[in-house]
Every structure is written in structure tokens, then in C-alpha cells.
Design a protein around this motif. Structure first.
Motif, short mmCIF file in Angstrom:
data_model
loop_
_atom_site.label_atom_id
_atom_site.label_comp_id
_atom_site.label_asym_id
_atom_site.label_seq_id
_atom_site.Cartn_x
_atom_site.Cartn_y
_atom_site.Cartn_z
N UNK A 143 0.80 -1.22 0.00
CA UNK A 143 0.00 0.00 0.00
C UNK A 143 0.83 1.27 0.00
N UNK A 144 1.99 1.26 0.66
CA UNK A 144 2.84 2.45 0.69
C UNK A 144 3.28 2.90 -0.69
N UNK A 145 3.97 2.03 -1.45
CA UNK A 145 4.40 2.42 -2.80
C UNK A 145 3.26 2.81 -3.71
N UNK A 146 2.08 2.20 -3.53
CA UNK A 146 0.96 2.52 -4.41
C UNK A 146 0.39 3.91 -4.12
N UNK A 147 0.25 4.24 -2.83
CA UNK A 147 -0.26 5.58 -2.49
C UNK A 147 0.73 6.67 -2.90
N UNK A 148 2.03 6.31 -2.92
CA UNK A 148 3.05 7.28 -3.28
C UNK A 148 3.20 7.45 -4.79
N UNK A 170 1.90 7.56 6.19
CA UNK A 170 2.98 8.39 5.65
C UNK A 170 4.33 7.70 5.80
N UNK A 171 4.53 7.09 6.95
CA UNK A 171 5.80 6.40 7.19
C UNK A 171 6.01 5.28 6.19
N UNK A 172 4.93 4.57 5.86
CA UNK A 172 5.05 3.47 4.90
C UNK A 172 5.27 3.98 3.48
N UNK A 173 4.79 5.16 3.18
CA UNK A 173 5.01 5.73 1.86
C UNK A 173 6.44 6.22 1.69
N UNK A 186 13.53 2.07 2.26
CA UNK A 186 14.05 0.74 2.58
C UNK A 186 13.06 -0.12 3.34
N UNK A 187 11.83 0.33 3.46
CA UNK A 187 10.83 -0.40 4.23
C UNK A 187 10.42 -1.69 3.56
N UNK A 188 9.74 -2.57 4.32
CA UNK A 188 9.43 -3.88 3.76
C UNK A 188 8.35 -3.81 2.69
N UNK A 189 7.63 -2.68 2.57
CA UNK A 189 6.67 -2.52 1.47
C UNK A 189 7.40 -2.40 0.15
N UNK A 190 8.48 -1.60 0.16
CA UNK A 190 9.29 -1.45 -1.04
C UNK A 190 10.01 -2.77 -1.32
N UNK A 191 10.46 -3.43 -0.25
CA UNK A 191 11.12 -4.74 -0.43
C UNK A 191 10.16 -5.75 -1.05
N UNK A 192 8.89 -5.73 -0.60
CA UNK A 192 7.89 -6.63 -1.19
C UNK A 192 7.77 -6.40 -2.68
N UNK A 193 7.70 -5.13 -3.08
CA UNK A 193 7.58 -4.80 -4.50
C UNK A 193 8.83 -5.23 -5.25
N UNK A 194 9.99 -4.95 -4.67
CA UNK A 194 11.25 -5.34 -5.32
C UNK A 194 11.36 -6.87 -5.45
N UNK A 195 10.95 -7.58 -4.40
CA UNK A 195 11.01 -9.05 -4.45
C UNK A 195 10.04 -9.61 -5.48
N UNK A 196 8.88 -8.96 -5.59
CA UNK A 196 7.91 -9.39 -6.60
C UNK A 196 8.47 -9.20 -8.01
#
Length: 449
Positions: free
Chosen positions: A237-242, A426-429, A433-443
Motif C-alpha cells: 500500500x505504501x508504494x501505491x499511495x506514493x 505516511x511512514x510506509x510511503x 528501505x521499508x518492507x513494502x518497497x522490499x515486497x515490490x522489489x522481491x515481486x
């Protein structure tokens, strides 16, 4: 392998198109190629709305638009979701393989490496599986609603719901997690679907198991119970809202004059009212809402979509002198504007996330499907809003709307919780280096393997 190329196929309603386009922007930002599939009907609307040069400049060369027929005639009513769904399932599957061949023929280096679908489009995962193309599900609602839909068989086996309509058998409330309040089974996301749609959902959840990734437009800290219930769910959700606000698949032209109007209003003084792209208020409810806004004697910004005149008949007594009424608004910007005091919402998931992102207290008027789950979280779990109580005739009175707006505006606890949830989002956006971005990178990395 070359640059990953994603074929994104959302169900053609605004609540699916918006997050799918946000996701496409997030993928493009990471250097991936995306082909975004609309129905021919919607594709023509997009082409009429924006010049191709504008689309190219705003989307960049990483995102291309393509289309498939939905099987309906141009004059058919696409608001009948059951008719639309059945027509799509009958029409699109036979045409998708040819489209994939045509797309791949245009680029030898970046052939389609993964098909991403939203719910209702699981048939494309079956085709991808036959063609040796990886698949992923992008869930456009909350992670909790996905977890609940994935638990339908457990609810049937446990005697909570019946197997034909998915309706509650017992009146007792259910526990989603020991740490959460009890939930009324009448709020389960499929309750208003009817038998045919419920049967489709049961089958769809099985089909979606062909997807190796279940990507959720959600924030882990806001729904920890859902993510702990299944390791299959991945929050992004963080990368998508951003991602970019530009969405060529939005059906209505945004009225940006409302932003200038908001600039003229005092801080935290405006009631924002919007019921999303699909929900339509009952005419009696529309009347009471109008009268309630008059009773409040506060500035309001009200989104009343064009094309629903048979429902949206303003009562003769309605003055509306302190308000601004628009056909469509740039909602993410509106909800972050300092003039907004509270959000009267249908609790659709995109609106819920954007309200949390803006740190705005809610007043909840859910109409169908997962909106009741979202209201439960807003009122009972996150405590960032209040529900509106109906009268015996099923309509929320203008007096009730006035009373609850005054309550939510006067509640320091709700304001504090709203700001706390805003900080979490906001913090997740912002966490590169957060795990939301890591999830997207791993995908993305997985699609290259």
C-alpha cells in the motif's frame, strides 16, 4: 531475462481501475514495462478525454494502453455488474491469447512475463498458466476482506454462513482476531452480492490460487491480523499511495476549482462528502443528506456525480449557500487540504485509504460489499470515525447527520487517532528501505527468475 513486462487486467470499475493504475505507475517507476488492459468501451472514453500526446507525456513510455471487448453493446447498462461480469467471462478469454501474441510481437526483448489481475478477472490467470506466464492477484480492497473471502469455506464448515447465499446462520458475532472487537457477520463483504455473485466469488477465490503472489493495496500496521492469518498476503500500500496521481482511466473530469475554493475556507471547517464512483444514494437519503448539510450551516464540498439525476433531486428547501457541489474531485488532494474537517463517506477502500492518508475523521454511510468491513475498522478498530444510525425506514435523517458531524468534530480522541493513522500511512510511503518497497522489489525480482 530482459526488462519485466506486466500485463495488468483490472475489472472495469473505478474501484479496481484506480489501484491498478497506481500499481502500474509503481512498476514503471522501478523500470518495468506495463501494458494496461481496459475494455474497448472504457478505452474509447479514455481516448476522448485526453489527447494521446498528454497520455504519453504523463504515463511515459513504460505504460501502454490496450483493450479487449467486454461483449456488451455500446448502449448496454454497464452499471449492472452481474451482466458485465458474465459478458466479460464469455467474451474476453478467447481473445486474450491473440492480444498477448500481438504485444509480444512488438518487443522481442521485453515479452510479457507476468499477468496481474484484480478479483473477477481470474480467468486470465488460467490462460496465463496454460501459456507458461506467471500470475499475480492485485486485491483492490482491504487485506481483511481478502482474508475473509479466502475463509468462506471455513465459515460454511463452521456453521457461520450458509453455502448458497453466504448469509449468516447465527446471530452471534465473530472474532477475526483475539486482539480485535467482535464483528457482526452481517458485515461480511459478500452479504449484499446475491446467489450468483456469491457462487462466482467462491469459484474465483479458488481460481486466484493460481496466482503465486497476492498483492494487497494495504498497510501492514493497520491490518496486522489479516497479514498474520496468511503468509500469501503481501502489503504494498505504501508504494501505491506514493505513485503518480495521474490516471487516464478515471471516468469523470476532475473539477479542480474546488481546490481554489478550499483555499478560501478556514482551517478544519469544511465537510467533504463523496460516495465514490459506483455507489448511488437512495433518493430519500439524498434529500436527508442535503437537509442535514443545510442544518449544519458549515462550508461543505459535495461530490454529486453526473448522470444520476433520477436519484439526485435536491429538495425544494435545500439552500446549499455555504457549499460547493462538483461532479468529480481530485480526492487525494482534497483530503490532504487543511480546510477539511471531516469526510462523509461510503467507506470504499480507495476512499478509506485516502482519508487515512489525509488524517481526516470519517462519518460512515456504507452501502454495499466490503464497505461494511471498512466501516467496522474505521469505527471499532482504528477509531477514526463514527457510524450514522438509520431510522426505522432505513434512512439516515438530516438531524442524525448534523449530530454526528458535531460529535466527530468535537472529539479530540478521534482527531488524535486520525493523526496517528496518518503517521503510519505516511511512514510506509516514505520508507525507501521499508518492507513494502522490499515486497515490490522481491515481486519484480521473482518475475525475472
Amino acid at each position: 531475462m530482459g526488462i519485466p513486462h506486466f500485463l495488468v487486467i483490472p475489472f472495469p470499475t473505478q474501484g479496481h481501475l484506480n489501484p491498478s493504475m497506481q500499481f502500474s505507475h509503481a512498476l514503471a517507476k522501478h523500470g518495468c514495462n506495463v501494458t494496461f488492459i481496459s475494455t474497448e468501451f472504457n478505452h474509447k472514453r479514455v481516448m476522448m478525454k485526453a489527447a494521446s500526446s498528454d497520455q504519453e507525456n504523463l504515463l511515459g513510455s513504460k505504460i501502454k494502453l490496450a483493450s479487449l471487448p467486454d461483449g456488451l453493446d455500446p448502449e448496454d447498462e454497464r452499471g449492472d455488474l452481474q451482466k458485465l461480469l458474465l459478458s466479460i467471462k464469455k467474451t474476453m478469454p478467447s481473445r486474450l491469447p491473440k492480444l498477448i501474441d500481438e504485444i509480444n510481437a512488438l518487443d522481442d526483448i521485453s515479452k510479457i512475463s507476468c499477468i496481474v489481475v484484480t478479483v473477477n478477472m481470474g480467468w486470465a490467470l488460467e490462460i496465463g498458466s496454460r501459456l507458461g506466464i506467471k500470475g499475480a492477484l492485485l486485491w483492490p480492497a482491504s487485506a481483511t476482506s481478502l482474508s475473509l473471502c479466502d475463509s468462506i469455506h471455513s465459515f460454511i464448515d463452521g456453521g457461520v454462513i450458509d453455502s448458497e447465499y453466504g448469509l449468516p446462520i447465527k446471530s452471534q458475532k465473530i472474532h477475526l482476531s483475539p486482539s480485535m472487537p467482535l464483528m457482526d457477520p452481517k458485515d461480511l463483504p459478500w452479504i449484499s452480492l446475491g446467489r450468483i455473485f456469491f457462487e462466482h466469488l467462491v469459484q474465483e477465490m479458488q481460481t486466484c490460487k493460481l496466482a503465486q503472489w497476492w498483492l494487497c493495496n494495504a498497510v501492514h500496521e493497520l491490518e496486522p491480523a489479516a497479514f498474520s492469518s496468511s503468509s500469501r498476503l503481501s502489503p504494498i500500500g505504501g508504494p501505491m499511495l506514493a505513485s503518480s496521481d495521474y490516471n487516464p482511466t478515471t471516468f469523470w473530469e476532475e473539477d479542480r476549482t474546488c481546490l481554489h475554493w478550499l483555499d478560501q475556507q478556514p482551517s478544519q471547517s469544511v465537510i467533504y462528502v463523496s460516495f465514490g464512483s459506483w455507489s448511488v444514494l437512495d433518493p430519500n437519503q439524498f434529500t436527508e443528506l442535503a437537509l442535514g448539510l443545510d442544518l449544519l450551516d458549515m462550508p461543505f464540498l459535495w461530490v454529486v456525480k453526473p448522470g444520476n439525476e433520477q436519484y439526485n433531486a435536491y429538495p425544494q428547501e435545500f439552500k446549499g449557500t455555504k457549499g460547493k457541489i462538483v461532479g468529480w474531485a481530485p480526492q487525494k488532494k482534497v483530503l490532504k487540504h487543511p480546510a477539511i474537517a471531516c469526510f462523509i463517506s461510503h467507506c470504499g477502500w480507495n476512499s478509506t485509504l485516502e482519508g487515512l492518508y489525509g488524517g481526516v475523521p470519517f462519518l460512515c454511510l456504507p452501502i454495499r460489499n466490503d464497505q461494511f468491513v471498512n466501516k467496522f475498522f474505521i469505527c471499532e478498530v482504528w477509531k477514526v470515525g463514527l457510524g450514522l444510525d438509520k431510522q426505522e425506514n432505513g434512512v439516515i435523517s438530516g438531524d442524525e447527520i448534523k449530530k454526528k458531524v458535531e460529535l466527530v468534530r468535537g472529539s479530540e480522541d478521534i482527531k488524535a487517532m486520525s493523526l496517528k493513522c496518518k503517521e503510519i500511512v505516511m511512514e510506509n510511503m516514505e520508507k525507501e528501505g521499508g518492507h513494502y518497497v522490499r515486497n515490490l522489489n522481491n515481486f519484480i525480482k521473482w518475475t525475472k527468475e
